[in-house]
Design an enzyme around this catalytic site. Structure first.
Site, PDB file in Angstrom:
ATOM      1  N   ASP A  33      30.340  47.093  47.123  1.00 24.27           N
ATOM      2  CA  ASP A  33      30.136  46.638  48.503  1.00 24.27           C
ATOM      3  C   ASP A  33      30.133  47.826  49.450  1.00 24.27           C
ATOM      4  O   ASP A  33      29.383  47.868  50.416  1.00 24.27           O
ATOM      5  CB  ASP A  33      31.274  45.701  48.934  1.00 24.27           C
ATOM      6  N   PHE A  36      26.932  49.683  49.297  1.00 27.56           N
ATOM      7  CA  PHE A  36      25.913  48.855  49.928  1.00 27.56           C
ATOM      8  C   PHE A  36      26.003  48.991  51.451  1.00 27.56           C
ATOM      9  O   PHE A  36      25.008  49.223  52.134  1.00 27.56           O
ATOM     10  CB  PHE A  36      26.100  47.392  49.515  1.00 27.56           C
ATOM     11  N   ASP A  37      27.220  48.871  51.969  1.00 31.93           N
ATOM     12  CA  ASP A  37      27.398  48.960  53.414  1.00 31.93           C
ATOM     13  C   ASP A  37      26.983  50.323  53.955  1.00 31.93           C
ATOM     14  O   ASP A  37      26.402  50.420  55.036  1.00 31.93           O
ATOM     15  CB  ASP A  37      28.859  48.679  53.790  1.00 31.93           C
ATOM     16  N   SER A  82      12.083  11.845  55.556  1.00 29.67           N
ATOM     17  CA  SER A  82      13.468  11.626  55.146  1.00 29.67           C
ATOM     18  C   SER A  82      13.464  10.919  53.797  1.00 29.67           C
ATOM     19  O   SER A  82      12.408  10.707  53.208  1.00 29.67           O
ATOM     20  CB  SER A  82      14.255  10.860  56.202  1.00 29.67           C
ATOM     21  N   LEU A  83      14.623  10.585  53.314  1.00 28.08           N
ATOM     22  CA  LEU A  83      14.708   9.967  51.995  1.00 28.08           C
ATOM     23  C   LEU A  83      15.189   8.531  52.128  1.00 28.08           C
ATOM     24  O   LEU A  83      16.006   8.219  52.985  1.00 28.08           O
ATOM     25  CB  LEU A  83      15.704  10.730  51.114  1.00 28.08           C
ATOM     26  N   GLU A 112      19.369  15.754  41.454  1.00 28.81           N
ATOM     27  CA  GLU A 112      19.936  16.902  42.174  1.00 28.81           C
ATOM     28  C   GLU A 112      21.097  16.450  43.047  1.00 28.81           C
ATOM     29  O   GLU A 112      21.176  15.285  43.410  1.00 28.81           O
ATOM     30  CB  GLU A 112      18.857  17.529  43.088  1.00 28.81           C
ATOM     31  N   LYS A 114      22.910  15.999  46.505  1.00 32.20           N
ATOM     32  CA  LYS A 114      22.444  15.872  47.887  1.00 32.20           C
ATOM     33  C   LYS A 114      23.405  16.646  48.779  1.00 32.20           C
ATOM     34  O   LYS A 114      24.487  16.178  49.130  1.00 32.20           O
ATOM     35  CB  LYS A 114      22.386  14.405  48.296  1.00 32.20           C
ATOM     36  N   ASP A 116      25.125  18.279  51.902  1.00 31.41           N
ATOM     37  CA  ASP A 116      25.339  17.725  53.226  1.00 31.41           C
ATOM     38  C   ASP A 116      25.281  18.841  54.264  1.00 31.41           C
ATOM     39  O   ASP A 116      26.282  19.474  54.578  1.00 31.41           O
ATOM     40  CB  ASP A 116      26.699  17.021  53.264  1.00 31.41           C
ATOM     41  N   ARG A 135      14.095  20.770  60.718  1.00 34.68           N
ATOM     42  CA  ARG A 135      13.335  19.576  60.471  1.00 34.68           C
ATOM     43  C   ARG A 135      12.845  18.924  61.762  1.00 34.68           C
ATOM     44  O   ARG A 135      11.754  18.370  61.820  1.00 34.68           O
ATOM     45  CB  ARG A 135      14.219  18.612  59.692  1.00 34.68           C
ATOM     46  N   TYR A 223      15.333  23.540  47.436  1.00 34.35           N
ATOM     47  CA  TYR A 223      15.068  22.479  46.467  1.00 34.35           C
ATOM     48  C   TYR A 223      13.632  21.972  46.443  1.00 34.35           C
ATOM     49  O   TYR A 223      13.321  21.036  45.760  1.00 34.35           O
ATOM     50  CB  TYR A 223      16.042  21.313  46.651  1.00 34.35           C
ATOM     51  N   LYS A 286      14.271  12.590  41.907  1.00 34.63           N
ATOM     52  CA  LYS A 286      12.864  12.847  42.203  1.00 34.63           C
ATOM     53  C   LYS A 286      12.022  12.644  40.945  1.00 34.63           C
ATOM     54  O   LYS A 286      12.441  13.064  39.864  1.00 34.63           O
ATOM     55  CB  LYS A 286      12.672  14.286  42.707  1.00 34.63           C
ATOM     56  N   LYS A 310      23.674   7.348  47.677  1.00 31.81           N
ATOM     57  CA  LYS A 310      24.818   7.819  48.471  1.00 31.81           C
ATOM     58  C   LYS A 310      26.118   7.400  47.803  1.00 31.81           C
ATOM     59  O   LYS A 310      26.271   6.247  47.403  1.00 31.81           O
ATOM     60  CB  LYS A 310      24.755   7.210  49.876  1.00 31.81           C
ATOM     61  N   CYS A 404      54.961  15.506  77.281  1.00 34.16           N
ATOM     62  CA  CYS A 404      54.925  16.415  76.138  1.00 34.16           C
ATOM     63  C   CYS A 404      56.152  16.214  75.257  1.00 34.16           C
ATOM     64  O   CYS A 404      57.278  16.244  75.751  1.00 34.16           O
ATOM     65  CB  CYS A 404      54.866  17.858  76.647  1.00 34.16           C
ATOM     66  N   CYS A 407      58.423  19.522  75.536  1.00 30.62           N
ATOM     67  CA  CYS A 407      59.094  20.020  76.740  1.00 30.62           C
ATOM     68  C   CYS A 407      59.211  18.966  77.829  1.00 30.62           C
ATOM     69  O   CYS A 407      59.788  19.223  78.878  1.00 30.62           O
ATOM     70  CB  CYS A 407      58.373  21.255  77.275  1.00 30.62           C
ATOM     71  N   CYS A 422      49.379  19.751  77.482  1.00 29.33           N
ATOM     72  CA  CYS A 422      50.625  19.985  78.192  1.00 29.33           C
ATOM     73  C   CYS A 422      50.380  21.190  79.101  1.00 29.33           C
ATOM     74  O   CYS A 422      50.070  22.271  78.622  1.00 29.33           O
ATOM     75  CB  CYS A 422      51.758  20.276  77.213  1.00 29.33           C
ATOM     76  N   CYS A 428      56.506  25.781  77.542  1.00 29.93           N
ATOM     77  CA  CYS A 428      56.487  24.796  76.461  1.00 29.93           C
ATOM     78  C   CYS A 428      56.593  25.566  75.135  1.00 29.93           C
ATOM     79  O   CYS A 428      55.753  26.431  74.852  1.00 29.93           O
ATOM     80  CB  CYS A 428      55.179  24.015  76.538  1.00 29.93           C
TER      81      CYS A 428
HETATM   82  P1  AMP Z   1      18.703  11.534  54.992  1.00 33.71           P
HETATM   83  O1  AMP Z   1      19.053  12.538  56.085  1.00 33.71           O
HETATM   84  O2  AMP Z   1      19.847  10.658  54.616  1.00 33.71           O
HETATM   85  O3  AMP Z   1      17.404  10.823  55.266  1.00 33.71           O
HETATM   86  O4  AMP Z   1      18.456  12.401  53.697  1.00 33.71           O
HETATM   87  C1  AMP Z   1      17.400  13.294  53.634  1.00 33.71           C
HETATM   88  C2  AMP Z   1      17.930  14.667  53.718  1.00 33.71           C
HETATM   89  O5  AMP Z   1      18.720  15.024  52.602  1.00 33.71           O
HETATM   90  C3  AMP Z   1      16.848  15.713  53.697  1.00 33.71           C
HETATM   91  O6  AMP Z   1      16.276  15.881  54.958  1.00 33.71           O
HETATM   92  C4  AMP Z   1      17.587  16.933  53.257  1.00 33.71           C
HETATM   93  O7  AMP Z   1      18.072  17.606  54.404  1.00 33.71           O
HETATM   94  C5  AMP Z   1      18.803  16.417  52.533  1.00 33.71           C
HETATM   95  N1  AMP Z   1      18.946  16.886  51.140  1.00 33.71           N
HETATM   96  C6  AMP Z   1      20.085  17.401  50.620  1.00 33.71           C
HETATM   97  N2  AMP Z   1      19.935  17.738  49.341  1.00 33.71           N
HETATM   98  C7  AMP Z   1      18.654  17.460  48.993  1.00 33.71           C
HETATM   99  C8  AMP Z   1      17.887  17.612  47.792  1.00 33.71           C
HETATM  100  N3  AMP Z   1      18.419  18.091  46.668  1.00 33.71           N
HETATM  101  N4  AMP Z   1      16.604  17.222  47.836  1.00 33.71           N
HETATM  102  C9  AMP Z   1      16.043  16.723  48.960  1.00 33.71           C
HETATM  103  N5  AMP Z   1      16.718  16.544  50.126  1.00 33.71           N
HETATM  104  C10 AMP Z   1      18.010  16.904  50.145  1.00 33.71           C
HETATM  105 ZN    ZN Z   2      54.965  20.971  76.571  1.00 32.17          ZN
END
Ligand code: AMP
Ligand code: ZN
Length: 667
Positions: A33, A36-37, A82-83, A112, A114, A116, A135, A223, A286, A310, A404, A407, A422, A428
């Site tokens: 590291d 690299f730095d 969206s899905l 895969e 999902k 968050d 998006r 993905y 998929k 989900k 509070c 205090c 507070c 305090c």
């Molecule tokens: P939703 O927001 O519930 O409609 O779910 C769709 C979102 O899931 C997509 O817009 C992606 O941001 C997210 N996502 C997370 N993991 C994946 C994955 N492996 N493939 C496709 N979408 C994914």
């Molecule tokens: Zn206090």
């Protein structure tokens, strides 16, 4: 000469891209590291001295620094759908039947995780990251390229036989660990805590200062490959190829021949997800064959060839034993539900955060209610409902405290914030201790060996009530404290002594004036050479300083109106703490630019942006960050874009090239 430098810069860039690839894609590091730095710094310095060799794809842009006021809107060439969601396995089976019926041939799936987070679409041209877009509404999103460049999981330069032009889509997220770190830092700085990693990740992407985005340490996984020409026949192959080109592809993705394989995958991750270092909210299935994908097509909202599953947030019922209230170091009150211990998602839960009064109201909580506790996106479990059938009608509704608990001071609620505070910040106990802890923290006076526990003890033993008291502590006073060895006592005394060398700006941050964070403290120290100068400034004078608004100005004035604060400052001064700038930090070279405001745009070639801004300050001018009527001069380098146009539209702004700027300074 110039050619040598250009070659040197190019060689460093190539080398650093290669190291990034080794590290992030192959998971092995060719250099330490430290090395690299060093290389990165060398490149950075060369680029600063030679802006003529600017490259939008340089590895130095990983550390950010670009400021964007408004993100340009970009039309997605391929819509970001969206899905569809399913919540149980039957739903998923129905979907598979529909797919089978349409295709009438064997179908394979890729399963895969999902992730968050926030989705992103990144355009690559000739192996180079060109443009990253959120998006948005699926048709158009925000162009946030400079922020995305700070994410080390996302390659800026590809390897191997990548196609000439394509989009890569993926998810940007925060690991639990980095999320906690951000909140720890925010706590130290007295800022509100973020609620969950997902919102923090997507919020971070919209920050205007990419250097700040870089500090958040976002992660990413890719993905989906999208292009007009597909270099493979299946999604699975595309993922493997993408990995070879140096994209970070999920290691957990799995090729499933049957729906039974899918079921195994789901059941496995439903349990194991709690061990992952990041959060997922389900899995995505998929159809593997690209030909089958296009046969299936899209609905108005989502692809027919993919389906999300989900996970159910785990939910348990338990008894509310009591609501207690914590007073934070900044005086913020947090109500906490104390629960009868219960097992949830692999851990025993005894407490849940209730956040604020509004949330308690919404739940309609009564004493000893039976509540549903859930572990969702948030790290701390939360109460999502009450089992009314089990309520004992004799119980009373939970009433939020008025005073509070530490205090007794009457609490206040700040306008447009849901949280109670507070206001007794000087007396305090948690706030008094909090202020001392803040004073010794890393970014303030950095007194390493004096930790929170010791400070709490010092306070309990009445040895310290504010930071000034540290400077009269003796070893003899420290030794009787719990777990205090001779050596540690010595280190503490030495550390306190050493803090007298810490520069003014950090002391200014350390003394804990409300709303004066690290950056504001820096700005203040630049504009006021000593604490007296700051003390004597009126609110009107304070708001003249860049980034200082009314709220901050008022808080500074109030701080110095308080006799106890004044006494502390006086004492610190007597003990030798730096309450003024060192030599040369603030000397004006001339007043040539007095009362004038400047902004630099485009690629500068005679000097770096930092050097230019420093010149402005040293000659009495002010830098501002956006084009507005308040701007006097816009200095333009090569390829100036929207700022120049805006300045021309306003019409009153003088537009200078670099040489004209230098002339102005030397006049
Ligand atoms: P939703 O927001 O519930 O409609 O779910 C769709 C979102 O899931 C997509 O817009 C992606 O941001 C997210 N996502 C997370 N993991 C994946 C994955 N492996 N493939 C496709 N979408 C994914
Ligand atoms: Zn206090």
């Amino acid at each position: 000469m110039s050619q040598d430098i250009q070659q040197k810069i190019q060689a460093l860039r190539a080398e650093l891209h290669q190291y990034n690839y080794d590290y992030y894609t192959l998971d092995e590091s060719a250099v330490s590291d430290f090395e690299f730095d060093l290389k990165l710094k060398e490149l950075h310095d060369l680029e600063a001295q030679h802006p003529e060799f600017y490259d939008s794809n340089s590895p130095t842009l990983r550390v950010g620094g670009e400021i964007t006021k408004n993100f340009p809107t970009v039309q997605h060439q391929f819509r970001m759908y969206s899905l569809d969601n399913s919540y149980d396995f039957d739903d998923l089976q129905d979907w598979e039947k529909r797919v089978q019926r349409t295709l009438n041939e064997p179908v394979e799936f890729v399963a895969e995780l999902k992730y968050d987070g926030a989705s992103i679409s990144i355009l690559y041209e000739n192996g180079v990251m060109k443009e990253a877009v959120t998006r948005g509404d699926g048709f158009r999103g925000d162009e946030i390229t400079s922020n995305v460049k700070t994410i080390s999981d996302i390659p800026m330069q590809l390897y191997g036989g990548f196609p000439e032009r394509f989009f890569m889509r993926g998810e940007i997220y925060l690991t639990r660990k980095n999320f906690d770190k951000i909140n720890e830092r925010r706590e130290e700085e007295g800022l509100d805590l973020f609620m969950n990693p997902r919102n923090t990740a997507s919020g971070s992407l919209k920050m205007q200062d990419s250097a700040e985005v870089g500090k958040r340490k976002l992660s990413a996984v890719l993905y989906q490959f999208i292009s007009t020409e597909m270099p493979a026949e299946t999604h699975w192959e595309l993922l493997q190829k993408s990995r070879e080109w140096s994209f970070r592809i999920s290691d957990q993705a799995k090729l499933c021949k049957t729906l039974d394989d899918v079921k195994t995958f789901i059941n496995f991750w439903d349990v194991e997800r709690h061990q992952l270092p990041f959060e997922i909210d389900g899995i995505v299935l998929k159809v593997n064959s690209l030909k089958q994908q296009s046969q299936l097509g899209y609905t108005a909202k989502s692809p027919r060839w993919a389906m999300a599953y989900k996970f159910k947030a785990e939910k348990v019922e338990t008894e509310l034993l009591a609501v207690t209230y914590q007073v934070g170091r900044t005086g913020a009150i947090t109500p906490v539900a104390n629960l009868k211990p219960v097992l949830l998602a692999g851990t025993t839960v005894k407490r849940a955060s209730l956040h604020n009064e509004d949330i308690i109201r919404k739940l309609g909580l009564y004493e000893h209610d039976f509540v549903y506790v859930e572990k969702g996106g948030e790290i701390i479990p939360k109460i999502v409902g009450v089992n009314l059938e089990k309520r004992n009608p004799a119980n009373r509704e939970i009433e939020y405290i008025k005073n509070c608990p530490e205090c007794g001071t009457e609490l206040v609620k700040i306008e447009d914030q849901a949280i109670h505070f507070c206001p007794n910040d000087l007396h305090c106990p948690p706030q008094v201790v909090g202020r001392m802890i803040h004073y010794v923290s890393r970014k303030a006076l950095n007194i390493e060996n004096l930790g929170a526990e010791t400070i709490e003890q010092l306070y309990r033993e009445k040895l310290a009530e504010n930071p000034a008291d540290f400077y009269v502590l003796t070893k003899e006073q420290l030794l009787p404290l719990e777990r205090m060895a001779e050596k540690s006592a010595q280190n503490i005394i030495a550390g306190i002594e050493k803090s007298k060398e810490v520069p003014f700006e950090k002391v200014l941050f350390g003394i804990g004036i409300k709303h004066v964070g690290e950056t504001v403290a820096k700005k203040l120290a630049k504009n006021f050479e000593s604490i007296e100068a700051l003390q004597n400034a009126s609110a009107e004078e304070l708001i003249q300083v860049e980034d200082i608004g009314g709220k901050i100005a008022e808080s500074i004035v109030a701080f110095f109106q308080n006799p106890e604060n004044l006494l502390m400052v006086e004492r610190l001064k007597t003990y030798g703490v730096q309450l003024e700038n060192g030599e040369n930090t603030n000397v004006l070279l001339s007043t040539a630019l007095e009362n004038k405001t400047f902004l630099f745009t485009g690629k500068l070639s005679l000097f770096t942006r930092e050097a230019a801004e420093e010149m402005v300050e040293k000659h009495g001018g002010k830098n501002i960050s956006a084009v507005s009527k308040n701007l006097n001069y816009l200095v333009v380098g090569e390829k100036a874009g929207s700022k120049l146009k805006k300045a021309q539209d306003i019409g009153t702004i003088e537009i200078l090239d670099e040489q004209e700027f230098l002339d102005l300074v030397s006049n």
